[in-house]
Scaffold this motif. Structure first.
Motif, PDB file in Angstrom:
ATOM      1  N   TRP A   1       0.830  -1.199   0.000  1.00 59.53           N
ATOM      2  CA  TRP A   1       0.000   0.000   0.000  1.00 59.53           C
ATOM      3  C   TRP A   1       0.872   1.260   0.000  1.00 59.53           C
ATOM      4  CZ3 TRP A   1      -5.177   0.271  -0.649  1.00 59.53           C
ATOM      5  CH2 TRP A   1      -5.913  -0.914  -0.483  1.00 59.53           C
ATOM      6  N   PHE A   2       1.748   1.378  -0.937  1.00 54.29           N
ATOM      7  CA  PHE A   2       2.455   2.648  -1.113  1.00 54.29           C
ATOM      8  C   PHE A   2       2.900   2.778  -2.557  1.00 54.29           C
ATOM      9  CE2 PHE A   2       6.859   1.373  -1.553  1.00 54.29           C
ATOM     10  CZ  PHE A   2       6.983   0.188  -0.842  1.00 54.29           C
ATOM     11  N   ASP A   3       3.161   4.009  -2.967  1.00 55.42           N
ATOM     12  CA  ASP A   3       3.621   4.275  -4.320  1.00 55.42           C
ATOM     13  C   ASP A   3       4.720   5.325  -4.257  1.00 55.42           C
ATOM     14  OD1 ASP A   3       2.249   6.624  -3.813  1.00 55.42           O
ATOM     15  OD2 ASP A   3       0.597   6.192  -5.168  1.00 55.42           O
ATOM     16  N   GLY A   4       5.226   5.703  -5.394  1.00 54.30           N
ATOM     17  CA  GLY A   4       6.302   6.690  -5.439  1.00 54.30           C
ATOM     18  C   GLY A   4       7.374   6.247  -6.399  1.00 54.30           C
ATOM     19  N   LEU A   5       8.555   6.827  -6.280  1.00 51.65           N
ATOM     20  CA  LEU A   5       9.640   6.557  -7.203  1.00 51.65           C
ATOM     21  C   LEU A   5      10.289   5.222  -6.899  1.00 51.65           C
ATOM     22  CD1 LEU A   5      11.359  10.067  -7.258  1.00 51.65           C
ATOM     23  CD2 LEU A   5       9.613   9.180  -8.787  1.00 51.65           C
ATOM     24  N   ASP A   6      10.652   4.495  -7.969  1.00 49.93           N
ATOM     25  CA  ASP A   6      11.442   3.283  -7.788  1.00 49.93           C
ATOM     26  C   ASP A   6      12.921   3.643  -7.872  1.00 49.93           C
ATOM     27  OD1 ASP A   6      11.985   3.751 -10.443  1.00 49.93           O
ATOM     28  OD2 ASP A   6      11.045   1.928 -11.195  1.00 49.93           O
ATOM     29  N   GLY A   7      13.793   2.627  -7.993  1.00 49.62           N
ATOM     30  CA  GLY A   7      15.226   2.878  -8.024  1.00 49.62           C
ATOM     31  C   GLY A   7      15.683   3.690  -9.221  1.00 49.62           C
ATOM     32  N   PHE A   8      14.875   3.712 -10.298  1.00 53.33           N
ATOM     33  CA  PHE A   8      15.212   4.482 -11.494  1.00 53.33           C
ATOM     34  C   PHE A   8      14.348   5.735 -11.617  1.00 53.33           C
ATOM     35  CE2 PHE A   8      16.452   0.105 -12.539  1.00 53.33           C
ATOM     36  CZ  PHE A   8      17.777   0.310 -12.866  1.00 53.33           C
ATOM     37  N   GLU A   9      13.713   6.145 -10.501  1.00 55.14           N
ATOM     38  CA  GLU A   9      12.897   7.355 -10.435  1.00 55.14           C
ATOM     39  C   GLU A   9      11.720   7.310 -11.413  1.00 55.14           C
ATOM     40  OE1 GLU A   9      15.373  10.834 -10.722  1.00 55.14           O
ATOM     41  OE2 GLU A   9      16.043  10.603  -8.657  1.00 55.14           O
ATOM     42  N   ARG A  10      11.122   6.131 -11.526  1.00 55.32           N
ATOM     43  CA  ARG A  10       9.908   5.971 -12.300  1.00 55.32           C
ATOM     44  C   ARG A  10       8.776   5.692 -11.331  1.00 55.32           C
ATOM     45  NH1 ARG A  10      12.716   1.640 -16.294  1.00 55.32           N
ATOM     46  NH2 ARG A  10      13.055   0.753 -14.222  1.00 55.32           N
ATOM     47  N   ASN A  11       7.633   6.362 -11.520  1.00 57.97           N
ATOM     48  CA  ASN A  11       6.587   6.266 -10.493  1.00 57.97           C
ATOM     49  C   ASN A  11       5.330   5.531 -10.944  1.00 57.97           C
ATOM     50  OD1 ASN A  11       6.106   9.821 -10.898  1.00 57.97           O
ATOM     51  ND2 ASN A  11       5.213   8.209 -12.118  1.00 57.97           N
ATOM     52  N   TYR A  12       5.413   4.731 -12.005  1.00 58.72           N
ATOM     53  CA  TYR A  12       4.235   3.978 -12.429  1.00 58.72           C
ATOM     54  C   TYR A  12       4.330   2.509 -12.022  1.00 58.72           C
ATOM     55  CZ  TYR A  12       7.682   3.422 -16.134  1.00 58.72           C
ATOM     56  OH  TYR A  12       8.857   3.216 -16.805  1.00 58.72           O
ATOM     57  N   HIS A  13       5.376   2.146 -11.284  1.00 56.45           N
ATOM     58  CA  HIS A  13       5.499   0.784 -10.783  1.00 56.45           C
ATOM     59  C   HIS A  13       4.710   0.616  -9.489  1.00 56.45           C
ATOM     60  CE1 HIS A  13       9.444  -0.292 -13.072  1.00 56.45           C
ATOM     61  NE2 HIS A  13       8.384  -0.770 -13.674  1.00 56.45           N
ATOM     62  N   MET A  14       4.325  -0.620  -9.213  1.00 55.13           N
ATOM     63  CA  MET A  14       3.802  -1.000  -7.906  1.00 55.13           C
ATOM     64  C   MET A  14       4.879  -1.840  -7.218  1.00 55.13           C
ATOM     65  SD  MET A  14      -0.059  -1.910  -9.201  1.00 55.13           S
ATOM     66  CE  MET A  14      -1.045  -1.500  -7.771  1.00 55.13           C
ATOM     67  N   PHE A  15       4.691  -2.142  -5.942  1.00 52.13           N
ATOM     68  CA  PHE A  15       5.738  -2.800  -5.175  1.00 52.13           C
ATOM     69  C   PHE A  15       5.221  -4.082  -4.532  1.00 52.13           C
ATOM     70  CE2 PHE A  15       6.708   1.648  -5.461  1.00 52.13           C
ATOM     71  CZ  PHE A  15       8.047   1.672  -5.802  1.00 52.13           C
ATOM     72  N   LEU A  16       6.107  -5.076  -4.472  1.00 49.91           N
ATOM     73  CA  LEU A  16       5.765  -6.414  -3.998  1.00 49.91           C
ATOM     74  C   LEU A  16       6.351  -6.647  -2.609  1.00 49.91           C
ATOM     75  CD1 LEU A  16       4.417  -9.091  -4.934  1.00 49.91           C
ATOM     76  CD2 LEU A  16       6.636  -9.760  -5.857  1.00 49.91           C
ATOM     77  N   SER A  17       5.575  -7.283  -1.745  1.00 49.13           N
ATOM     78  CA  SER A  17       6.019  -7.468  -0.353  1.00 49.13           C
ATOM     79  C   SER A  17       7.120  -8.509  -0.208  1.00 49.13           C
ATOM     80  CB  SER A  17       4.820  -7.858   0.519  1.00 49.13           C
ATOM     81  OG  SER A  17       4.322  -9.140   0.144  1.00 49.13           O
ATOM     82  N   CYS A  18       7.168  -9.496  -1.107  1.00 50.67           N
ATOM     83  CA  CYS A  18       8.139 -10.581  -0.975  1.00 50.67           C
ATOM     84  C   CYS A  18       9.323 -10.345  -1.904  1.00 50.67           C
ATOM     85  CB  CYS A  18       7.498 -11.927  -1.289  1.00 50.67           C
ATOM     86  SG  CYS A  18       6.823 -12.037  -2.958  1.00 50.67           S
ATOM     87  N   ASP A  19      10.427 -11.045  -1.636  1.00 54.41           N
ATOM     88  CA  ASP A  19      11.589 -10.984  -2.516  1.00 54.41           C
ATOM     89  C   ASP A  19      11.376 -11.877  -3.728  1.00 54.41           C
ATOM     90  OD1 ASP A  19      12.983  -9.232  -0.881  1.00 54.41           O
ATOM     91  OD2 ASP A  19      13.811 -10.862   0.338  1.00 54.41           O
ATOM     92  N   LEU A  20      12.169 -11.626  -4.769  1.00 58.83           N
ATOM     93  CA  LEU A  20      12.126 -12.473  -5.956  1.00 58.83           C
ATOM     94  C   LEU A  20      13.238 -13.508  -5.888  1.00 58.83           C
ATOM     95  CD1 LEU A  20      11.553  -9.986  -8.939  1.00 58.83           C
ATOM     96  CD2 LEU A  20       9.868 -11.334  -7.696  1.00 58.83           C
ATOM     97  N   PRO A  21      13.036 -14.687  -6.456  1.00 59.99           N
ATOM     98  CA  PRO A  21      14.136 -15.660  -6.547  1.00 59.99           C
ATOM     99  C   PRO A  21      15.192 -15.170  -7.529  1.00 59.99           C
ATOM    100  CG  PRO A  21      12.209 -16.447  -7.749  1.00 59.99           C
ATOM    101  CD  PRO A  21      11.786 -15.204  -7.040  1.00 59.99           C
ATOM    102  N   GLY A  22      16.378 -15.737  -7.463  1.00 62.27           N
ATOM    103  CA  GLY A  22      17.436 -15.377  -8.393  1.00 62.27           C
ATOM    104  C   GLY A  22      17.006 -15.586  -9.824  1.00 62.27           C
ATOM    105  N   GLY A  23      17.247 -14.587 -10.675  1.00 63.67           N
ATOM    106  CA  GLY A  23      16.826 -14.684 -12.069  1.00 63.67           C
ATOM    107  C   GLY A  23      15.349 -14.452 -12.272  1.00 63.67           C
TER     108      GLY A  23
END
Length: 451
Positions: free
Chosen positions: A267-289
């Motif tokens: 439940w939050f939005d804003g800039l990602d690591g590349f300063e793009r703000n149309y992404h959503m965010f996931l609570s869990c980590d991703l597996p390698g690859g």
């Protein structure tokens, strides 16, 4: 009723009865045996009459009759190599020879192909078991996995540069080729055109041809072909992800092993690591690859693509943005969106105590918070500053940032359809509230389209 002692075959009526039925069956043979006993007579101890009856039955069963099917040959698998029992004598020489033999047997056992059976080996990714526990979820993920591949970029000398996940986007049955969607990270920043290997669910590797990639949206489109049918199936595409929704992020490892993570849309939005703000965010980590892998809802529909980028949490790009970009490229050979120079958040996802403050002090209940304004941009020159609230964006007030991006892409689509000169601009009408001055201004922001 009597029979001639010289008769070696059954009477015509018995033979016709046998011909009219399936003589290979056990019940029918018993009928023939009963008829022969009635004709020949005699007890079971009368050797001559027993032989005569046997000849009659064999003749009736054998004439025009198929023999009973032979029992199938069963190839019993060889026993696994086993160590001999410990020598009873306990003498040093016997024990030494026993140790040598056990080591030899252990080496043979290590080569046993049964060690690689999926019923025997341990999972390559133990976290998948924690993420996909119920029978329903396993069936759902297993079905969605038929669309997922592993993608690798390879140097000319055969070394792996990067690994990502991808999934099938379309299938051309006549040409026997499939288009695979993955992350542009597979080729981004490389100073040469790499070879792209696509590893299928059945662990077969085929070469992929890069059709296009876009670093702004971080997507790439490949094409693979095969003379035979590919072990892939098209996924079902759902609606965009929603905040708080539980999802699975899927990936395929370097040996084609399936991996999954279970989480929710934060439940939050804003800039990602590349300063793009149309992404959503996931609570869990991703597996390698796992970058480039699909995000599916609890009905098995693909609702986005996952990225492991700079920042605390993985990003998700909504499926509507992805499909619009792909369709735009297929039709116009480019992707166009207005570059407004603003980095935004939404009032809707502002922390609740701050929502209360902005509501009481400024009567603001919705809109877009300006997090950052690009230096020397048109927006900066028109007086838009960080901390301002864009109350409406071309009349839009309550859209999420992915929905706002959908709207901007729709402007790009209209721009390309009209075949306007590449230097043309489009005007965005903004209602901007300045929290310091307590004033609202209507600003017309001219923006150019970027590919």
């Amino acid at each position: 009723m009597a029979a001639s002692g010289d008769s070696t075959g059954p009477p015509a009526d018995v033979l016709e009865t046998a011909k009219s039925e399936d003589r290979g069956s056990v019940p029918n043979r018993r009928k023939i045996q009963a008829a022969a006993t009635e004709l020949v007579g005699g007890s079971n101890t009368d050797t001559g009459r027993k032989q005569q009856r046997r000849k009659m039955v064999d003749a009736a069963v054998g004439e025009g009759c198929s023999a009973l099917p032979a029992a199938p040959t069963i190839n019993t698998p060889p026993l696994p190599p086993r160590c001999p029992p410990f020598p009873k004598s306990g003498k040093r020489k016997a024990v030494r020879e026993w140790n040598i033999e056990c080591r030899r047997i252990s080496k043979l056992a290590a080569k046993d192909p049964r060690r690689n059976l999926p019923t025997v080996v341990k999972p390559k990714d133990p976290y998948t078991a924690d993420s996909v526990a119920s029978s329903r979820d396993k069936a759902l993920v297993r079905n969605a996995a038929r669309s997922i591949v592993n993608v690798s970029s390879i140097t000319p000398d055969g070394n792996v540069i990067r690994r990502c996940t991808g999934f099938i986007l379309s299938w051309h049955g006549t040409k026997k080729c499939a288009r695979i969607l993955t992350s542009s990270a597979i080729v981004r920043g490389l100073d040469h055109k790499p070879k792209l290997n696509v590893r299928l669910p059945n662990n077969i590797v085929t070469e992929g041809q890069l059709l296009f990639f876009n670093t702004h949206y971080d997507i790439a489109l490949l094409e693979i072909s095969s003379e035979s049918d590919l072990p892939l199936q098209l996924p079902s595409f759902g609606s965009n992800p929603n905040y708080g929704q539980e999802v699975f992020a899927l990936a395929r490892g370097e040996m084609s092993n399936l991996m999954a993570r279970h989480g929710s849309i934060l439940w939050f939005d804003g800039l990602d690591g590349f300063e793009r703000n149309y992404h959503m965010f996931l609570s869990c980590d991703l597996p390698g690859g796992g970058t480039g892998g699909p995000v599916i809802d609890h009905d098995g529909n693909v609702i986005g693509m996952a990225f492991k980028v700079i920042g605390p949490k993985p990003n998700i790009l909504a499926i509507s943005i992805i499909l619009t970009c792909i369709e735009m490229w297929l039709k116009f050979s480019r992707i166009a969106r207005p570059e407004h120079g603003l980095h935004l958040r939404t009032v809707e996802l502002l922390e609740v105590s701050l929502q209360e403050a902005i509501s009481l002090d400024h009567n603001i209940h919705s809109g877009y918070i300006v997090d950052k304004v690009d230096v020397d941009s048109k927006a900066e020159s028109l007086g838009i500053r960080y901390g301002d609230v864009i109350v409406s964006f071309d009349g839009l007030r309550t859209h999420t940032l992915p929905q706002l991006e959908d709207y901007l892409l729709s402007l790009g689509w209209r721009f390309l359809e009209k075949s306007i000169d590449s230097s043309s601009t489009v005007n965005l009408t903004l209602e901007v509230y300045d929290l310091l001055g307590h004033i609202t201004r209507n600003i017309t922001l001219p923006v150019e389209f970027s590919d």
